[in-house]
Scaffold this motif. Structure first.
Motif, PDB file in Angstrom:
ATOM      1  N   TRP A 290      23.296  20.730  39.966  1.00 36.19           N
ATOM      2  CA  TRP A 290      22.641  20.975  38.853  1.00 36.19           C
ATOM      3  C   TRP A 290      21.205  21.156  38.939  1.00 36.19           C
ATOM      4  CZ3 TRP A 290      18.944  17.654  36.966  1.00 36.19           C
ATOM      5  CH2 TRP A 290      18.908  16.591  37.549  1.00 36.19           C
ATOM      6  N   TYR A 291      20.736  21.057  40.213  1.00 34.75           N
ATOM      7  CA  TYR A 291      19.337  21.249  40.344  1.00 34.75           C
ATOM      8  C   TYR A 291      19.187  22.105  41.754  1.00 34.75           C
ATOM      9  CZ  TYR A 291      19.740  17.221  43.503  1.00 34.75           C
ATOM     10  OH  TYR A 291      20.097  16.472  44.256  1.00 34.75           O
ATOM     11  N   HIS A 292      17.947  22.598  42.260  1.00 42.13           N
ATOM     12  CA  HIS A 292      17.579  22.769  43.539  1.00 42.13           C
ATOM     13  C   HIS A 292      16.112  22.451  43.834  1.00 42.13           C
ATOM     14  CE1 HIS A 292      16.624  26.240  40.951  1.00 42.13           C
ATOM     15  NE2 HIS A 292      15.796  26.584  41.959  1.00 42.13           N
ATOM     16  N   VAL A 293      15.842  22.112  45.157  1.00 45.82           N
ATOM     17  CA  VAL A 293      14.643  21.861  45.370  1.00 45.82           C
ATOM     18  C   VAL A 293      13.799  22.584  46.401  1.00 45.82           C
ATOM     19  CG1 VAL A 293      13.429  19.731  46.822  1.00 45.82           C
ATOM     20  CG2 VAL A 293      15.355  19.257  45.133  1.00 45.82           C
ATOM     21  N   SER A 294      12.512  22.720  46.020  1.00 48.42           N
ATOM     22  CA  SER A 294      11.592  23.339  47.024  1.00 48.42           C
ATOM     23  C   SER A 294      10.427  22.542  47.353  1.00 48.42           C
ATOM     24  CB  SER A 294      11.141  24.822  46.436  1.00 48.42           C
ATOM     25  OG  SER A 294      10.797  24.786  45.235  1.00 48.42           O
ATOM     26  N   LEU A 295       9.702  23.074  48.430  1.00 48.50           N
ATOM     27  CA  LEU A 295       8.471  22.368  48.875  1.00 48.50           C
ATOM     28  C   LEU A 295       7.251  23.480  48.484  1.00 48.50           C
ATOM     29  CD1 LEU A 295       6.824  20.129  50.273  1.00 48.50           C
ATOM     30  CD2 LEU A 295       7.305  21.313  52.324  1.00 48.50           C
ATOM     31  N   ASP A 296       6.417  23.011  47.864  1.00 50.48           N
ATOM     32  CA  ASP A 296       4.955  23.606  47.307  1.00 50.48           C
ATOM     33  C   ASP A 296       4.243  23.397  48.743  1.00 50.48           C
ATOM     34  OD1 ASP A 296       2.707  24.563  46.922  1.00 50.48           O
ATOM     35  OD2 ASP A 296       2.816  23.995  44.699  1.00 50.48           O
ATOM     36  N   THR A 297       3.927  24.183  49.790  1.00 56.63           N
ATOM     37  CA  THR A 297       3.226  23.956  50.867  1.00 56.63           C
ATOM     38  C   THR A 297       1.598  23.913  50.730  1.00 56.63           C
ATOM     39  OG1 THR A 297       3.113  26.502  51.183  1.00 56.63           O
ATOM     40  CG2 THR A 297       4.819  24.979  52.398  1.00 56.63           C
ATOM     41  N   GLN A 298       1.171  24.423  49.480  1.00 59.68           N
ATOM     42  CA  GLN A 298      -0.093  24.278  49.178  1.00 59.68           C
ATOM     43  C   GLN A 298      -0.583  22.734  48.642  1.00 59.68           C
ATOM     44  OE1 GLN A 298      -2.542  26.865  49.298  1.00 59.68           O
ATOM     45  NE2 GLN A 298      -1.025  27.856  50.421  1.00 59.68           N
ATOM     46  N   THR A 299       0.329  22.056  47.713  1.00 54.68           N
ATOM     47  CA  THR A 299       0.167  20.821  47.162  1.00 54.68           C
ATOM     48  C   THR A 299       0.992  19.656  48.042  1.00 54.68           C
ATOM     49  OG1 THR A 299       1.826  21.072  45.589  1.00 54.68           O
ATOM     50  CG2 THR A 299      -0.125  21.618  44.925  1.00 54.68           C
ATOM     51  N   GLN A 300       1.646  20.264  48.908  1.00 56.01           N
ATOM     52  CA  GLN A 300       2.644  19.321  49.797  1.00 56.01           C
ATOM     53  C   GLN A 300       3.518  18.502  48.643  1.00 56.01           C
ATOM     54  OE1 GLN A 300       3.274  19.375  52.991  1.00 56.01           O
ATOM     55  NE2 GLN A 300       2.358  21.278  52.709  1.00 56.01           N
TER      56      GLN A 300
ATOM     57  N   PHE B  16       7.469  18.465  46.357  1.00 56.61           N
ATOM     58  CA  PHE B  16       8.778  18.671  46.267  1.00 56.61           C
ATOM     59  C   PHE B  16       8.804  19.023  44.832  1.00 56.61           C
ATOM     60  CE2 PHE B  16       8.995  16.293  50.057  1.00 56.61           C
ATOM     61  CZ  PHE B  16       9.795  17.190  50.856  1.00 56.61           C
ATOM     62  N   ILE B  17       9.654  20.411  44.661  1.00 56.27           N
ATOM     63  CA  ILE B  17      10.024  20.905  43.039  1.00 56.27           C
ATOM     64  C   ILE B  17      11.323  21.036  43.069  1.00 56.27           C
ATOM     65  CG2 ILE B  17       9.195  22.435  41.395  1.00 56.27           C
ATOM     66  CD1 ILE B  17       6.857  23.252  43.223  1.00 56.27           C
ATOM     67  N   ALA B  18      11.660  20.043  41.806  1.00 59.64           N
ATOM     68  CA  ALA B  18      13.061  20.005  41.642  1.00 59.64           C
ATOM     69  C   ALA B  18      13.260  21.043  40.212  1.00 59.64           C
ATOM     70  CB  ALA B  18      13.516  18.652  41.579  1.00 59.64           C
ATOM     71  N   THR B  19      14.307  21.814  40.375  1.00 58.45           N
ATOM     72  CA  THR B  19      14.288  22.956  39.324  1.00 58.45           C
ATOM     73  C   THR B  19      15.761  22.628  38.656  1.00 58.45           C
ATOM     74  OG1 THR B  19      12.442  24.338  40.094  1.00 58.45           O
ATOM     75  CG2 THR B  19      13.872  25.184  38.538  1.00 58.45           C
ATOM     76  N   ALA B  20      16.073  22.699  37.426  1.00 56.00           N
ATOM     77  CA  ALA B  20      17.163  22.675  36.836  1.00 56.00           C
ATOM     78  C   ALA B  20      17.986  24.010  37.249  1.00 56.00           C
ATOM     79  CB  ALA B  20      17.382  22.638  35.412  1.00 56.00           C
ATOM     80  N   THR B  21      19.317  24.157  37.655  1.00 52.00           N
ATOM     81  CA  THR B  21      19.757  25.312  37.930  1.00 52.00           C
ATOM     82  C   THR B  21      20.035  26.117  36.774  1.00 52.00           C
ATOM     83  OG1 THR B  21      20.736  24.289  39.948  1.00 52.00           O
ATOM     84  CG2 THR B  21      21.892  26.320  39.190  1.00 52.00           C
ATOM     85  N   ASN B  22      20.587  25.470  35.645  1.00 51.91           N
ATOM     86  CA  ASN B  22      20.804  26.353  34.330  1.00 51.91           C
ATOM     87  C   ASN B  22      19.678  26.448  33.541  1.00 51.91           C
ATOM     88  OD1 ASN B  22      20.344  23.816  33.339  1.00 51.91           O
ATOM     89  ND2 ASN B  22      22.173  23.648  32.251  1.00 51.91           N
ATOM     90  N   ASN B  23      18.433  26.089  33.689  1.00 53.20           N
ATOM     91  CA  ASN B  23      17.272  26.438  33.177  1.00 53.20           C
ATOM     92  C   ASN B  23      16.105  26.462  34.042  1.00 53.20           C
ATOM     93  OD1 ASN B  23      15.287  26.589  31.322  1.00 53.20           O
ATOM     94  ND2 ASN B  23      16.069  25.372  29.811  1.00 53.20           N
ATOM     95  N   GLU B  24      15.715  27.535  34.640  1.00 52.46           N
ATOM     96  CA  GLU B  24      14.501  27.770  35.568  1.00 52.46           C
ATOM     97  C   GLU B  24      13.141  27.129  34.813  1.00 52.46           C
ATOM     98  OE1 GLU B  24      14.830  28.725  38.743  1.00 52.46           O
ATOM     99  OE2 GLU B  24      16.949  28.450  38.484  1.00 52.46           O
ATOM    100  N   LYS B  25      13.260  26.956  33.609  1.00 54.85           N
ATOM    101  CA  LYS B  25      12.135  26.659  32.827  1.00 54.85           C
ATOM    102  C   LYS B  25      11.608  24.868  32.873  1.00 54.85           C
ATOM    103  CE  LYS B  25      11.763  30.210  29.614  1.00 54.85           C
ATOM    104  NZ  LYS B  25      11.944  30.723  28.222  1.00 54.85           N
ATOM    105  N   ILE B  26      12.915  24.347  33.122  1.00 53.16           N
ATOM    106  CA  ILE B  26      12.786  22.689  33.380  1.00 53.16           C
ATOM    107  C   ILE B  26      12.234  22.532  34.742  1.00 53.16           C
ATOM    108  CG2 ILE B  26      13.839  20.733  32.769  1.00 53.16           C
ATOM    109  CD1 ILE B  26      15.599  22.199  30.916  1.00 53.16           C
ATOM    110  N   SER B  27      11.369  21.895  35.179  1.00 53.63           N
ATOM    111  CA  SER B  27      11.109  21.643  36.810  1.00 53.63           C
ATOM    112  C   SER B  27      10.281  20.294  36.710  1.00 53.63           C
ATOM    113  CB  SER B  27      10.448  22.712  37.321  1.00 53.63           C
ATOM    114  OG  SER B  27       9.384  22.946  36.984  1.00 53.63           O
ATOM    115  N   ALA B  28      10.149  19.712  37.830  1.00 52.28           N
ATOM    116  CA  ALA B  28       9.366  18.451  38.031  1.00 52.28           C
ATOM    117  C   ALA B  28       9.182  18.242  39.336  1.00 52.28           C
ATOM    118  CB  ALA B  28      10.165  17.147  37.530  1.00 52.28           C
TER     119      ALA B  28
END
Length: 62
Positions: free
Chosen positions: A10-20, A22-34
């Motif tokens: 229900w989510y996917h994770v990426s790494l922001d290399t600038q801030t080091q 991890f960003i988790a984003t809801a798969t069904n709503n890209e506007k919801i992330s943490a």
């Protein structure tokens, strides 16, 4: 080369290399992330946000 994968997450994770972070984003709503310093922390924060959003939506459409 093309990579394709099917997932039921229900989510996917990426790494922001600038801030080091991890960003988790809801798969069904890209506007919801943490974000968090660990994947687990980012997913926990996202889970909390998704629960809040679902709770608000239930009250609006009840």
């Amino acid at each position: 080369m093309e990579f394709t994968s099917q997932t039921n997450n229900w989510y996917h994770v990426s790494l922001d290399t600038q801030t080091q972070k991890f960003i988790a984003t809801a798969t069904n709503n890209e506007k919801i992330s943490a974000s968090g310093i660990t994947i687990e922390q980012a997913v926990q924060k996202l889970s909390y946000k998704v629960k809040q959003t679902n709770s608000v939506n239930q009250h609006l459409f009840a």
